[in-house]
Motif scaffolding. Structure first.
Motif, PDB file in Angstrom:
ATOM      1  N   GLY A  71       4.001  -3.367  -1.553  1.00 17.97           N
ATOM      2  CA  GLY A  71       2.927  -2.506  -1.069  1.00 17.97           C
ATOM      3  C   GLY A  71       2.556  -2.834   0.364  1.00 17.97           C
ATOM      4  O   GLY A  71       2.309  -1.931   1.174  1.00 17.97           O
ATOM      5  N   HIS A  72       2.534  -4.114   0.688  1.00 19.55           N
ATOM      6  CA  HIS A  72       2.189  -4.544   2.042  1.00 19.55           C
ATOM      7  C   HIS A  72       3.164  -3.978   3.060  1.00 19.55           C
ATOM      8  O   HIS A  72       2.765  -3.512   4.135  1.00 19.55           O
ATOM      9  CB  HIS A  72       2.183  -6.081   2.099  1.00 19.55           C
ATOM     10  CG  HIS A  72       1.770  -6.635   3.425  1.00 19.55           C
ATOM     11  ND1 HIS A  72       2.684  -6.945   4.415  1.00 19.55           N
ATOM     12  CD2 HIS A  72       0.543  -6.921   3.940  1.00 19.55           C
ATOM     13  CE1 HIS A  72       2.044  -7.419   5.465  1.00 19.55           C
ATOM     14  NE2 HIS A  72       0.742  -7.413   5.218  1.00 19.55           N
ATOM     15  N   GLU A  73       4.434  -3.976   2.719  1.00 20.41           N
ATOM     16  CA  GLU A  73       5.449  -3.441   3.638  1.00 20.41           C
ATOM     17  C   GLU A  73       5.196  -1.966   3.929  1.00 20.41           C
ATOM     18  O   GLU A  73       5.318  -1.522   5.077  1.00 20.41           O
ATOM     19  CB  GLU A  73       6.842  -3.626   3.026  1.00 20.41           C
ATOM     20  CG  GLU A  73       7.973  -3.174   3.933  1.00 20.41           C
ATOM     21  CD  GLU A  73       9.333  -3.439   3.329  1.00 20.41           C
ATOM     22  OE1 GLU A  73      10.347  -3.021   3.945  1.00 20.41           O
ATOM     23  OE2 GLU A  73       9.412  -4.055   2.241  1.00 20.41           O
ATOM     24  N   GLU A  74       4.835  -1.206   2.910  1.00 21.41           N
ATOM     25  CA  GLU A  74       4.548   0.212   3.114  1.00 21.41           C
ATOM     26  C   GLU A  74       3.258   0.392   3.920  1.00 21.41           C
ATOM     27  O   GLU A  74       3.179   1.262   4.796  1.00 21.41           O
ATOM     28  CB  GLU A  74       4.411   0.931   1.767  1.00 21.41           C
ATOM     29  CG  GLU A  74       4.176   2.428   1.916  1.00 21.41           C
ATOM     30  CD  GLU A  74       4.190   3.160   0.587  1.00 21.41           C
ATOM     31  OE1 GLU A  74       3.590   4.255   0.510  1.00 21.41           O
ATOM     32  OE2 GLU A  74       4.793   2.641  -0.371  1.00 21.41           O
ATOM     33  N   GLY A  75       2.256  -0.430   3.624  1.00 25.70           N
ATOM     34  CA  GLY A  75       1.005  -0.331   4.362  1.00 25.70           C
ATOM     35  C   GLY A  75       1.168  -0.649   5.830  1.00 25.70           C
ATOM     36  O   GLY A  75       0.550  -0.006   6.696  1.00 25.70           O
ATOM     37  N   VAL A  76       2.003  -1.626   6.136  1.00 26.42           N
ATOM     38  CA  VAL A  76       2.253  -2.013   7.533  1.00 26.42           C
ATOM     39  C   VAL A  76       2.858  -0.856   8.324  1.00 26.42           C
ATOM     40  O   VAL A  76       2.557  -0.668   9.512  1.00 26.42           O
ATOM     41  CB  VAL A  76       3.161  -3.262   7.595  1.00 26.42           C
ATOM     42  CG1 VAL A  76       3.747  -3.447   8.987  1.00 26.42           C
ATOM     43  CG2 VAL A  76       2.371  -4.502   7.194  1.00 26.42           C
ATOM     44  N   GLU A  77       3.690  -0.059   7.672  1.00 27.19           N
ATOM     45  CA  GLU A  77       4.272   1.104   8.354  1.00 27.19           C
ATOM     46  C   GLU A  77       3.182   2.077   8.791  1.00 27.19           C
ATOM     47  O   GLU A  77       3.291   2.711   9.842  1.00 27.19           O
ATOM     48  CB  GLU A  77       5.261   1.809   7.422  1.00 27.19           C
ATOM     49  CG  GLU A  77       6.527   1.013   7.161  1.00 27.19           C
ATOM     50  CD  GLU A  77       7.481   1.751   6.231  1.00 27.19           C
ATOM     51  OE1 GLU A  77       7.183   2.918   5.882  1.00 27.19           O
ATOM     52  OE2 GLU A  77       8.514   1.166   5.850  1.00 27.19           O
ATOM     53  N   GLN A  78       2.136   2.199   7.989  1.00 27.51           N
ATOM     54  CA  GLN A  78       1.016   3.066   8.353  1.00 27.51           C
ATOM     55  C   GLN A  78       0.201   2.451   9.499  1.00 27.51           C
ATOM     56  O   GLN A  78      -0.367   3.160  10.325  1.00 27.51           O
ATOM     57  CB  GLN A  78       0.115   3.290   7.142  1.00 27.51           C
ATOM     58  CG  GLN A  78       0.797   3.935   5.952  1.00 27.51           C
ATOM     59  CD  GLN A  78      -0.105   3.968   4.721  1.00 27.51           C
ATOM     60  OE1 GLN A  78      -1.330   3.917   4.829  1.00 27.51           O
ATOM     61  NE2 GLN A  78       0.495   4.050   3.548  1.00 27.51           N
ATOM     62  N   PHE A  79       0.138   1.129   9.516  1.00 28.21           N
ATOM     63  CA  PHE A  79      -0.657   0.425  10.518  1.00 28.21           C
ATOM     64  C   PHE A  79       0.012   0.438  11.889  1.00 28.21           C
ATOM     65  O   PHE A  79      -0.661   0.601  12.920  1.00 28.21           O
ATOM     66  CB  PHE A  79      -0.872  -1.021  10.050  1.00 28.21           C
ATOM     67  CG  PHE A  79      -1.665  -1.863  11.010  1.00 28.21           C
ATOM     68  CD1 PHE A  79      -3.049  -1.823  11.019  1.00 28.21           C
ATOM     69  CD2 PHE A  79      -1.015  -2.711  11.900  1.00 28.21           C
ATOM     70  CE1 PHE A  79      -3.783  -2.603  11.899  1.00 28.21           C
ATOM     71  CE2 PHE A  79      -1.744  -3.493  12.787  1.00 28.21           C
ATOM     72  CZ  PHE A  79      -3.138  -3.440  12.786  1.00 28.21           C
ATOM     73  N   CYS A  80       1.315   0.264  11.921  1.00 26.83           N
ATOM     74  CA  CYS A  80       2.042   0.026  13.178  1.00 26.83           C
ATOM     75  C   CYS A  80       2.437   1.321  13.890  1.00 26.83           C
ATOM     76  O   CYS A  80       3.625   1.605  14.096  1.00 26.83           O
ATOM     77  CB  CYS A  80       3.278  -0.824  12.912  1.00 26.83           C
ATOM     78  SG  CYS A  80       2.897  -2.455  12.254  1.00 26.83           S
ATOM     79  N   THR A  81       1.453   2.094  14.283  1.00 31.35           N
ATOM     80  CA  THR A  81       1.702   3.316  15.044  1.00 31.35           C
ATOM     81  C   THR A  81       1.067   3.176  16.419  1.00 31.35           C
ATOM     82  O   THR A  81       0.177   2.337  16.633  1.00 31.35           O
ATOM     83  CB  THR A  81       1.091   4.543  14.340  1.00 31.35           C
ATOM     84  OG1 THR A  81      -0.341   4.405  14.301  1.00 31.35           O
ATOM     85  CG2 THR A  81       1.629   4.678  12.918  1.00 31.35           C
ATOM     86  N   ALA A  82       1.516   4.002  17.346  1.00 30.34           N
ATOM     87  CA  ALA A  82       0.959   3.971  18.698  1.00 30.34           C
ATOM     88  C   ALA A  82      -0.536   4.288  18.672  1.00 30.34           C
ATOM     89  O   ALA A  82      -1.341   3.623  19.336  1.00 30.34           O
ATOM     90  CB  ALA A  82       1.700   4.961  19.589  1.00 30.34           C
ATOM     91  N   GLU A  83      -0.898   5.316  17.905  1.00 31.28           N
ATOM     92  CA  GLU A  83      -2.299   5.734  17.835  1.00 31.28           C
ATOM     93  C   GLU A  83      -3.184   4.616  17.275  1.00 31.28           C
ATOM     94  O   GLU A  83      -4.268   4.345  17.800  1.00 31.28           O
ATOM     95  CB  GLU A  83      -2.444   6.984  16.966  1.00 31.28           C
ATOM     96  CG  GLU A  83      -1.783   8.233  17.531  1.00 31.28           C
ATOM     97  CD  GLU A  83      -0.271   8.251  17.332  1.00 31.28           C
ATOM     98  OE1 GLU A  83       0.251   7.352  16.608  1.00 31.28           O
ATOM     99  OE2 GLU A  83       0.384   9.144  17.886  1.00 31.28           O
TER     100      GLU A  83
END
Length: 203
Positions: A71-83
């Motif tokens: 779950g953490h791996e998927e959540g990090v993808e949401q976190f690591c954006t330019a915006e």
């Protein structure tokens, strides 16, 4: 129960419990994948899973670390954006270095840009707070001069007034770097005649 609903419930629990590592009730509830996704989306470090496992162990409950990590791996993808990088920096949030690969550079560039703006804004606010303080002190000195009854007392007050006036002028010069209305209105090299006039700011 949907994943989005689970994450929302976990967020509410976090707010109510003061965002502790994890409570006994949460250990009992499980939802390890959803919790990992929530923590990842908040930019919390992967090492958090060890704290969660240790805390739950103290309650006699086994934490599913593997599910949390997925779950953490998927959540990090949401976190690591330019915006989000800019958003996190602009609010002065700490970055735990969770982003990896190409997204890490994109996130970090925007995070640093947002953080730079945040620091400028904080400096601007501190300068304004200091300016208000100096104005109040100068007003008190001005009032004291009106009622001074000895030359010695007046000399001391004149010295204080000169010191405060110099400090206020120096501070206004620094404030001008941010323009008339704050960090978003920087106008280097331009001094509006009225803005720094002695009639407006000084006694």
């Amino acid at each position: 129960m949907s994943t989005k609903l689970c994450v929302s419930l976990l967020l509410v629990t976090c707010i109510v419990n003061g965002c502790a590592v994890i409570s006994e009730q949460d250990c009992q509830a499980g939802l390890w994948y959803e919790r990992g996704m929530q923590d990842g989306a908040r930019g919390r470090a992967q090492s958090l899973v060890y704290e969660i496992a240790r805390e739950c162990q103290s309650y006699g409950i086994h934490a599913d670390s593997e599910a949390w990590l997925r779950g953490h791996e998927e959540g990090v993808e949401q976190f690591c954006t330019a915006e989000n990088g800019f958003y996190q920096g602009r609010r002065g949030h700490r970055y735990a270095g969770v982003c990896i690969g190409p997204t890490a550079d994109v996130f970090l560039d925007n995070y640093q840009r947002g953080l730079a703006e945040y620091r400028v804004e904080q400096r601007h606010r501190k300068l304004h707070w200091r300016r208000d303080q100096l104005v109040r002190e100068l007003h008190l000195v001005h009032r004291a001069l009106e009622s001074a009854d000895s030359d010695r007392q007046r000399r001391v007050l004149y010295f204080q007034r000169s010191r405060l006036t110099w400090a206020l002028r120096s501070l206004d010069t620094e404030l001008h770097r941010y323009g008339l209305f704050g960090p978003g209105d920087i106008t280097p090299g331009f001094y509006p005649p009225v803005f720094f006039s002695s009639g407006l700011f000084y006694w």
